[in-house]
Design a protein around this motif. Structure first.
Motif, PDB file in Angstrom:
ATOM      1  N   LEU A 192       0.826  -1.206   0.000  1.00  0.00           N
ATOM      2  CA  LEU A 192       0.000   0.000   0.000  1.00  0.00           C
ATOM      3  C   LEU A 192       0.863   1.261   0.000  1.00  0.00           C
ATOM      4  O   LEU A 192       0.561   2.228  -0.707  1.00  0.00           O
ATOM      5  N   PHE A 193       1.954   1.257   0.783  1.00  0.00           N
ATOM      6  CA  PHE A 193       2.852   2.412   0.790  1.00  0.00           C
ATOM      7  C   PHE A 193       3.527   2.594  -0.563  1.00  0.00           C
ATOM      8  O   PHE A 193       3.738   3.716  -1.017  1.00  0.00           O
ATOM      9  N   PHE A 194       3.886   1.506  -1.218  1.00  0.00           N
ATOM     10  CA  PHE A 194       4.511   1.593  -2.540  1.00  0.00           C
ATOM     11  C   PHE A 194       3.554   2.228  -3.543  1.00  0.00           C
ATOM     12  O   PHE A 194       3.935   3.107  -4.310  1.00  0.00           O
ATOM     13  N   ILE A 195       2.304   1.803  -3.527  1.00  0.00           N
ATOM     14  CA  ILE A 195       1.298   2.378  -4.426  1.00  0.00           C
ATOM     15  C   ILE A 195       1.060   3.845  -4.084  1.00  0.00           C
ATOM     16  O   ILE A 195       1.014   4.702  -4.976  1.00  0.00           O
ATOM     17  N   PHE A 196       0.942   4.155  -2.800  1.00  0.00           N
ATOM     18  CA  PHE A 196       0.731   5.540  -2.367  1.00  0.00           C
ATOM     19  C   PHE A 196       1.892   6.431  -2.785  1.00  0.00           C
ATOM     20  O   PHE A 196       1.704   7.523  -3.315  1.00  0.00           O
ATOM     21  N   PHE A 197       3.122   5.967  -2.575  1.00  0.00           N
ATOM     22  CA  PHE A 197       4.291   6.745  -2.941  1.00  0.00           C
ATOM     23  C   PHE A 197       4.358   6.964  -4.447  1.00  0.00           C
ATOM     24  O   PHE A 197       4.758   8.036  -4.913  1.00  0.00           O
ATOM     25  N   SER A 198       3.958   5.956  -5.227  1.00  0.00           N
ATOM     26  CA  SER A 198       3.943   6.104  -6.687  1.00  0.00           C
ATOM     27  C   SER A 198       2.966   7.186  -7.110  1.00  0.00           C
ATOM     28  O   SER A 198       3.272   8.011  -7.980  1.00  0.00           O
ATOM     29  N   PHE A 199       1.777   7.210  -6.507  1.00  0.00           N
ATOM     30  CA  PHE A 199       0.799   8.233  -6.846  1.00  0.00           C
ATOM     31  C   PHE A 199       1.263   9.623  -6.418  1.00  0.00           C
ATOM     32  O   PHE A 199       1.077  10.604  -7.140  1.00  0.00           O
ATOM     33  N   VAL A 200       1.873   9.725  -5.246  1.00  0.00           N
ATOM     34  CA  VAL A 200       2.375  11.025  -4.783  1.00  0.00           C
ATOM     35  C   VAL A 200       3.486  11.525  -5.701  1.00  0.00           C
ATOM     36  O   VAL A 200       3.522  12.701  -6.078  1.00  0.00           O
ATOM     37  N   GLY A 201       4.388  10.633  -6.089  1.00  0.00           N
ATOM     38  CA  GLY A 201       5.461  11.017  -7.010  1.00  0.00           C
ATOM     39  C   GLY A 201       4.925  11.452  -8.359  1.00  0.00           C
ATOM     40  O   GLY A 201       5.367  12.457  -8.923  1.00  0.00           O
ATOM     41  N   ALA A 222       1.913  12.634  -9.004  1.00  0.00           N
ATOM     42  CA  ALA A 222       1.195  13.899  -8.837  1.00  0.00           C
ATOM     43  C   ALA A 222       2.166  15.067  -8.708  1.00  0.00           C
ATOM     44  O   ALA A 222       1.917  16.157  -9.246  1.00  0.00           O
ATOM     45  N   THR A 223       3.295  14.849  -8.047  1.00  0.00           N
ATOM     46  CA  THR A 223       4.292  15.911  -7.907  1.00  0.00           C
ATOM     47  C   THR A 223       4.899  16.276  -9.254  1.00  0.00           C
ATOM     48  O   THR A 223       5.034  17.461  -9.588  1.00  0.00           O
ATOM     49  N   VAL A 224       5.257  15.274 -10.044  1.00  0.00           N
ATOM     50  CA  VAL A 224       5.822  15.537 -11.371  1.00  0.00           C
ATOM     51  C   VAL A 224       4.781  16.229 -12.251  1.00  0.00           C
ATOM     52  O   VAL A 224       5.096  17.184 -12.974  1.00  0.00           O
ATOM     53  N   LEU A 225       3.538  15.775 -12.191  1.00  0.00           N
ATOM     54  CA  LEU A 225       2.472  16.388 -12.980  1.00  0.00           C
ATOM     55  C   LEU A 225       2.278  17.848 -12.590  1.00  0.00           C
ATOM     56  O   LEU A 225       2.167  18.729 -13.454  1.00  0.00           O
ATOM     57  N   PHE A 226       2.283  18.140 -11.300  1.00  0.00           N
ATOM     58  CA  PHE A 226       2.136  19.525 -10.843  1.00  0.00           C
ATOM     59  C   PHE A 226       3.307  20.382 -11.301  1.00  0.00           C
ATOM     60  O   PHE A 226       3.125  21.517 -11.765  1.00  0.00           O
ATOM     61  N   ASN A 227       4.527  19.860 -11.185  1.00  0.00           N
ATOM     62  CA  ASN A 227       5.698  20.624 -11.598  1.00  0.00           C
ATOM     63  C   ASN A 227       5.678  20.930 -13.096  1.00  0.00           C
ATOM     64  O   ASN A 227       6.012  22.045 -13.512  1.00  0.00           O
ATOM     65  N   MET A 228       5.296  19.942 -13.908  1.00  0.00           N
ATOM     66  CA  MET A 228       5.196  20.174 -15.355  1.00  0.00           C
ATOM     67  C   MET A 228       4.133  21.221 -15.662  1.00  0.00           C
ATOM     68  O   MET A 228       4.357  22.147 -16.448  1.00  0.00           O
ATOM     69  N   GLY A 229       2.967  21.087 -15.058  1.00  0.00           N
ATOM     70  CA  GLY A 229       1.888  22.052 -15.290  1.00  0.00           C
ATOM     71  C   GLY A 229       2.264  23.444 -14.821  1.00  0.00           C
ATOM     72  O   GLY A 229       1.975  24.438 -15.496  1.00  0.00           O
ATOM     73  N   ASN A 230       2.923  23.522 -13.686  1.00  0.00           N
ATOM     74  CA  ASN A 230       3.345  24.811 -13.159  1.00  0.00           C
ATOM     75  C   ASN A 230       4.369  25.468 -14.083  1.00  0.00           C
ATOM     76  O   ASN A 230       4.303  26.671 -14.355  1.00  0.00           O
ATOM     77  N   PHE A 231       5.332  24.696 -14.578  1.00  0.00           N
ATOM     78  CA  PHE A 231       6.337  25.240 -15.489  1.00  0.00           C
ATOM     79  C   PHE A 231       5.695  25.750 -16.775  1.00  0.00           C
ATOM     80  O   PHE A 231       5.971  26.876 -17.215  1.00  0.00           O
ATOM     81  N   VAL A 232       4.851  24.923 -17.389  1.00  0.00           N
ATOM     82  CA  VAL A 232       4.207  25.328 -18.647  1.00  0.00           C
ATOM     83  C   VAL A 232       3.308  26.541 -18.406  1.00  0.00           C
ATOM     84  O   VAL A 232       3.274  27.468 -19.212  1.00  0.00           O
TER      85      VAL A 232
END
Length: 129
Positions: A57-66, A68-78
């Motif tokens: 469960l932690f592995f799945i949670f960490f994957s989603f958090v990672g 989401a973070t990359v997605l936010f950073n890309m959207g913020n940059f663009v």
């Protein structure tokens, strides 16, 4: 020599289990056996099962958090550098749809797309285009 090394998923799982167990196998069971007495084997099996569930469960949670973070950073940059008038939710939605398409179509499709965009990416960096 190490470039051609390939291991299976099962071999990786065994390696991770052996690595994480380490010396705790010498310390933890004594406390468990003192409290559980003749039922220590049952408590150990239940503990291993619950811990494996928590780790997955932690592995799945960490994957989603990672992700989401990359997605936010890309959207913020663009949003700040390229398209400041566009809502960040729209940009994130487009990037998320691309990620979902890549996941659905598989790794082979992602690699083929990377091969297509690879020369364009480096020609843009060198100023040729």
């Amino acid at each position: 020599m190490l470039n051609d090394v390939k291991i299976s998923v099962r071999q990786f799982a065994v390696l991770v289990m052996i690595y994480t167990i380490g010396t705790t196998i010498l310390v933890i069971p004594s406390g468990l056996a003192a409290d559980a007495k003749q039922d220590a084997w049952l408590a150990a099996i239940i503990g291993v099962g619950l811990n494996l569930l928590i780790v997955c469960l932690f592995f799945i949670f960490f994957s989603f958090v990672g992700a989401a973070t990359v997605l936010f950073n890309m959207g913020n940059f663009v949003n700040t550098q390229v398209m400041p008038e566009t809502p960040i939710q729209s940009i994130n939605l487009i990037f998320a749809m691309v990620v979902v398409m890549g996941v659905r179509l598989g790794l082979e499709t992602l690699i083929r797309a990377a091969e297509i965009f690879f020369p364009w990416h480096f020609s843009r960096r060198s100023g040729a285009i």
